[in-house]
Design an enzyme around this catalytic site. Structure first.
Site, PDB file in Angstrom:
ATOM      1  N   ASP A   1       0.818  -1.218   0.000  1.00  9.27           N
ATOM      2  CA  ASP A   1       0.000   0.000   0.000  1.00  9.27           C
ATOM      3  C   ASP A   1       0.848   1.263   0.000  1.00  9.27           C
ATOM      4  O   ASP A   1       1.445   1.622   1.017  1.00  9.27           O
ATOM      5  CB  ASP A   1      -0.917  -0.004   1.217  1.00  9.27           C
ATOM      6  CG  ASP A   1      -1.983   1.077   1.155  1.00  9.27           C
ATOM      7  OD1 ASP A   1      -1.972   1.863   0.196  1.00  9.27           O
ATOM      8  OD2 ASP A   1      -2.832   1.127   2.057  1.00  9.27           O
TER       9      ASP A   1
ATOM     10  N   ASP B   1      -1.579   5.398  -7.214  1.00  9.05           N
ATOM     11  CA  ASP B   1      -1.891   4.663  -5.997  1.00  9.05           C
ATOM     12  C   ASP B   1      -1.914   3.165  -6.274  1.00  9.05           C
ATOM     13  O   ASP B   1      -2.467   2.726  -7.283  1.00  9.05           O
ATOM     14  CB  ASP B   1      -3.240   5.138  -5.457  1.00  9.05           C
ATOM     15  CG  ASP B   1      -3.590   4.535  -4.115  1.00  9.05           C
ATOM     16  OD1 ASP B   1      -2.686   4.429  -3.262  1.00  9.05           O
ATOM     17  OD2 ASP B   1      -4.756   4.174  -3.912  1.00  9.05           O
TER      18      ASP B   1
END
Length: 485
Positions: A160, A359
């Protein structure tokens, strides 16, 4: 008379010359049009390759490097625990829902940082926890396996780039969700160390409004995500094993003893953001704040996550500038988008006003509402050979195709245009997300962002098979084709 004949002859000559020139210019124009058509960049591939199989296809790239983790999709056959249990992949509607929750978390955390306030999730027992950048866990599906503690225990963590804190569930546990591996037992590790609340590193995390009995003097953290998931526990130090030859001593991580929400399969999270608690900054002296990943092409393939620079560097890599003010997320100076290598006629301000981040946890790519229709219509115009489906899996996905009548498909290359003049072309295959394997249905993996979000997000699906290099020290991000097979 002679003069008159000469003038007439000259006139005929000039007229003939003009006609020849016009014909030549006409041919040149046609040649230019044909050349432009030939230069329209497309990618042709088998329809079957869009859908995951039941057999894992291992990429060999990870085996060629040091300081590398294998990246797997937690819903595919490459994640070993799936061989012992039945796993159902989330629907596209579920993915959209989780994407929206993640975007909310990222956006509101950024606003609260700039305004000096924080949004909070308040539990029924009046426990107030700051909302941080991070995942909506039901669809954050790319995992890496790390070793934690002494002796080492293997744990599968979510990759992440939007989170700073690395955490995992820990025994003894007050409230923990079911995960695939046994929970990490801090009492059984000889290298586990608690951190005092007076230690300077305790400032890296947020303390909740209340802490459990016995934790008053320790660094107790609370973290909440946009989908309502929370993790609370002890901010601690431990040995993190990256490979047989490489270990990180006194690694700061969250030992979660109370974890609730949209969790499934994973043991926690591996934080790769631009903040002090992230693994990127904790290993800065060793890896110079450089890491890269390659997201696999499907759930039945593997990718990799690598720390440090690579020698040789990925072939034909294109670097573009990182935008520092987007910290802790990774911001880019996007000024346009194109199809087939040609930039679409959309004002640059449409992209520069909201700004852009890349992302690893958001699945789809979200464009401004006043840019998306132009992009979608151009994509549809390039895909007229394939019928649009009448039923849609979600209102946000309005461009879906039935590929059941063809064995191969030709898709235009998608290009991102950046302010520094760099143009990055993404493989056409990565623009499509699968909807129904039975009916060979796929959708364009782009959508308009919602009013109030105001941020373009380049999601993980369009990044598939690309080597994406984050050179944080050099303030640049690189893209290279064929990062993993």
């Amino acid at each position: 008379m002679a003069t008159s004949i000469s003038f007439a002859g000259l006139s005929c000559f000039l007229l003939s010359l003009c006609l020849v020139c016009s014909v030549k210019e006409g041919y040149a124009f046609e040649e230019l049009r044909e050349s432009h058509a030939e230069s329209y960049l497309t990618h042709t591939f088998e329809v079957s390759s869009l859908f995951a199989s039941s057999i894992c296809n291992h990429s060999t790239k990870a085996n060629e490097r040091e300081s590398t983790f294998i990246v797997v999709d937690k819903y595919g056959p490459c994640f070993q625990p799936n061989q012992q249990r039945s796993v159902v992949s989330p629907s596209l509607t579920d993915i959209i829902r989780s994407d929206r929750a993640r975007i909310y978390s990222i956006h509101h955390s950024r606003l609260s940082k700039s305004s000096g306030r924080r949004d909070h999730i308040v539990e029924p027992n009046s426990l107030s926890i700051p909302v941080k950048d991070g995942s909506a866990f039901s669809t954050s599906n790319y995992l890496v396996t790390v070793g934690l503690g002494t002796p080492k225990k293997d744990l599968s963590l979510v990759l992440d780039t939007g989170s700073d804190l690395t955490w995992t569930q820990c025994q003894p546990c007050t409230r923990c969700y079911k995960q695939t591996e046994p929970l990490f037992d801090r009492t059984q590790s000889s290298t586990y160390v608690n951190i005092s609340k007076t230690d300077s590193v305790c400032a890296y995390v947020q303390r909740p409004g209340t802490v459990p009995p016995g934790a008053e003097t320790l660094c107790f953290y609370g973290i909440a995500y946009g989908d309502g998931s929370i993790s609370l526990g002890f901010f601690s130090k431990e040995t993190l094993t990256m490979s047989a030859a490489e270990k990180i001593n006194s690694f700061l991580f969250g030992c979660g003893t109370d974890n609730r929400g949209e969790f499934d399969l994973e043991a926690g999270i591996l934080g790769l953001s631009q903040e002090s608690a992230s693994i990127v900054f904790q290993t800065a002296a060793k890896y110079n704040k450089i890491f890269s990943y390659c997201i696999p092409s499907s759930a039945s393939s593997t990718g990799h996550l690598t720390f440090g620079s690579q020698t040789p560097a990925p072939a034909n890599i294109i670097y573009t500038k990182l935008v520092a003010q987007k910290s802790p997320s990774y911001g880019l100076d996007l000024i346009g988008i194109g199809l087939g290598g040609t930039k679409l006629n959309i004002s640059e301000s449409v992209f520069t006003t909201p700004g852009t981040i890349i992302d690893s946890g958001t699945v789809f790519t979200y464009l401004p509402p006043n840019a998306y229709p132009t992009f979608r219509d151009a994509f549809r115009a390039a895909m007229t050979a394939y019928p649009l489906t009448t039923g849609r899996p979600d209102d946000d996905l309005d461009t879906c195709y039935d590929l059941s009548k063809t064995s191969s498909v030709k898709v235009p290359e998608i290009s991102f245009f950046f302010k520094d003049g760099k143009v990055v072309g993404m493989p056409g295959k990565s623009s499509l997300v699968t909807y129904s394997k039975t009916n060979s249905q796929v959708c364009l993996g782009f959508a308009p962002y919602e009013a109030g979000d105001d941020e373009i997000i380049i999601g993980n699906q369009v990044q598939r098979t690309m080597e994406v290099v984050y050179d944080v020290a050099g303030q640049r991000i690189g893209f290279a084709l064929n990062g993993c097979t």
